[in-house]
Design an enzyme around this catalytic site. Structure first.
Site, short mmCIF file in Angstrom:
data_model
loop_
_atom_site.label_atom_id
_atom_site.label_comp_id
_atom_site.label_asym_id
_atom_site.label_seq_id
_atom_site.Cartn_x
_atom_site.Cartn_y
_atom_site.Cartn_z
N ASP A 96 59.43 2.37 -68.44
CA ASP A 96 59.09 2.35 -67.01
C ASP A 96 60.10 1.53 -66.22
O ASP A 96 60.81 0.68 -66.77
CB ASP A 96 57.67 1.82 -66.80
CG ASP A 96 57.47 0.41 -67.35
OD1 ASP A 96 57.94 0.14 -68.47
OD2 ASP A 96 56.84 -0.42 -66.66
N GLU A 140 55.61 -1.84 -69.12
CA GLU A 140 56.11 -3.21 -69.30
C GLU A 140 56.20 -3.92 -67.96
O GLU A 140 55.88 -5.11 -67.85
CB GLU A 140 57.48 -3.17 -69.97
CG GLU A 140 58.01 -4.55 -70.41
CD GLU A 140 58.75 -5.31 -69.31
OE1 GLU A 140 59.00 -6.52 -69.49
OE2 GLU A 140 59.09 -4.70 -68.27
#
Length: 388
Positions: A76, A138
């Protein structure tokens, strides 16, 4: 024969997937799965338990033997909203020895290296495996990593070391801070402000809770170890957003704010949560003495421990990373990674990856081509060691 990409070509592929944390990462994960399958490598997808359209992926290259190495990265990226880019953030663009694009540094550069070198890994004659780990969310507090780490621990041969490839300019980072992300919702009792004593102002209660964060951080700063390598050298408490109130002459019925506590590795985030809840309980008792419906709700957005310095006799990841990089200096960082999740589950971990954290989350985020090449050399040396 599977597709072959240079690292730069692989990075261009990954950057083109707009995997902002609020959106899906599945197109990227499916691309990685299909790419690995093209080379005869079976991967495991772990869907987001919440049902969101996201997934982790892990895979193993090489023999099913203990003592291998995990290369861990997240998929991400942070948003580009409101940022002024001079090129399309989701099209990798080269200028002056740099590759620009959202996630180029944080941390698709490392992901691209790990994936692009898979064909070389297959030819390397590995005697111990390389295990790949790609996680989601994350950037929202490492929320995707824990089930992936649990699954790898349960289903793959135990790895001797984990390298988390966050951007460290290829230096070896052995410690980082943890994080406790909280959302506090204060429910008050609305009355005309001229009758303040009969109401409960959620905004004014929230102000006292916010000030608790400030006071604790001042205490931490005053007690900081001057020899600490961390900057700043203490646990920080920060409130980033506040929303509440209806009008200036009405006691606020609700106030919501978000805070984060970035703790030193030896500082327990659970203990901080308990301290905060205890203070909130005392305020809540005052509120309920005026209105039974008033209260304070505290929810946890994210929690993970810091990466702790491992004892010399068990610091396998650090020792291996130092041999592979030649870096023998001490490095710590104040940002967080999934390293703590691996460490808490018995793995030896350090953080080492290409690019600079100073470029992360910025408009015109970039990774220097030289850093990408240094990361490639690191993984190639790792392959040679695992084949020896």
């Amino acid at each position: 024969m599977g597709d072959i990409y240079t690292t730069r070509e692989m990075l261009a592929k990954l950057v083109a997937f707009p995997t902002v944390s609020r959106d899906t990462n599945l197109p990227l994960i499916h691309f990685a799965r299909d790419y690995l399958a093209g080379h005869g490598i079976e991967s495991v997808l772990l869907p987001d338990p919440s049902g969101a359209p996201k997934a982790n992926l892990y895979a193993q290259i090489g023999p099913a033997e203990p003592g291998g190495v995990i290369l861990s990265g997240h998929t991400d990226v942070v948003p580009v909203d409101g940022q002024r880019w001079t090129s399309d953030p989701f099209t990798l663009t080269e200028r002056g020895g740099r590759l620009y694009g959202r996630g180029a540094a944080d941390m698709k550069g490392f992901d691209a290296i790990a994936l692009a070198l898979v064909p070389e890994m297959l030819r390397a004659g590995l005697k111990r495996p390389i295990q790949l780990a790609l996680s989601f969310d994350e950037e929202l507090g490492c929320t995707g990593a824990p089930p992936m780490v649990d699954a790898m621990r349960a289903n793959l041969p135990p790895a001797a070391a984990v390298f988390v490839g966050e951007p460290t300019s290829m230096t070896v980072v052995t410690q980082h801070k943890g994080m406790l992300g909280l959302t506090t919702r204060v429910t008050g009792h609305e009355v005309h402000s001229s009758l303040l004593h009969t109401g409960v102002s959620a905004v004014m209660v929230a102000a006292r809770l916010i000030d608790w964060h400030r006071q604790r951080m001042e205490e931490n700063a005053a007690a900081a170890d001057p020899d600490s390598l961390f900057t700043p050298p203490y646990t920080t408490l920060h409130v980033g957003t506040v929303r509440g109130g209806t009008a200036n002459n009405i006691t606020a019925g609700e106030c919501v704010f978000g805070s984060d506590i970035r703790n030193l590795p030896g500082d327990d985030p659970e203990a901080w949560r308990a301290r905060y809840r205890a203070f909130a309980d005392a305020l809540e008792a005052e509120m309920k003495s005026v209105s039974a419906g008033a209260g304070i709700e505290i929810s946890t957005r994210a929690i993970y421990g810091g990466c702790r310095r491992e004892p010399a006799e068990t610091a396998v990841a650090e020792g291996m990373a130092r041999r592979l990089t030649g870096d023998n200096a001490e490095h710590v960082v104040s940002y967080g990674t999934e390293a703590g999740h691996f460490q808490d589950r018995g793995y030896s971990v350090c953080v080492v990856g290409p690019g600079s954290i100073e470029q992360a989350h910025q408009p015109d985020e970039f990774i220097e081509i030289a850093q990408l090449e240094a990361g490639e050399a690191f993984v190639r040396r790792l392959m040679a060691q695992l084949a020896a």
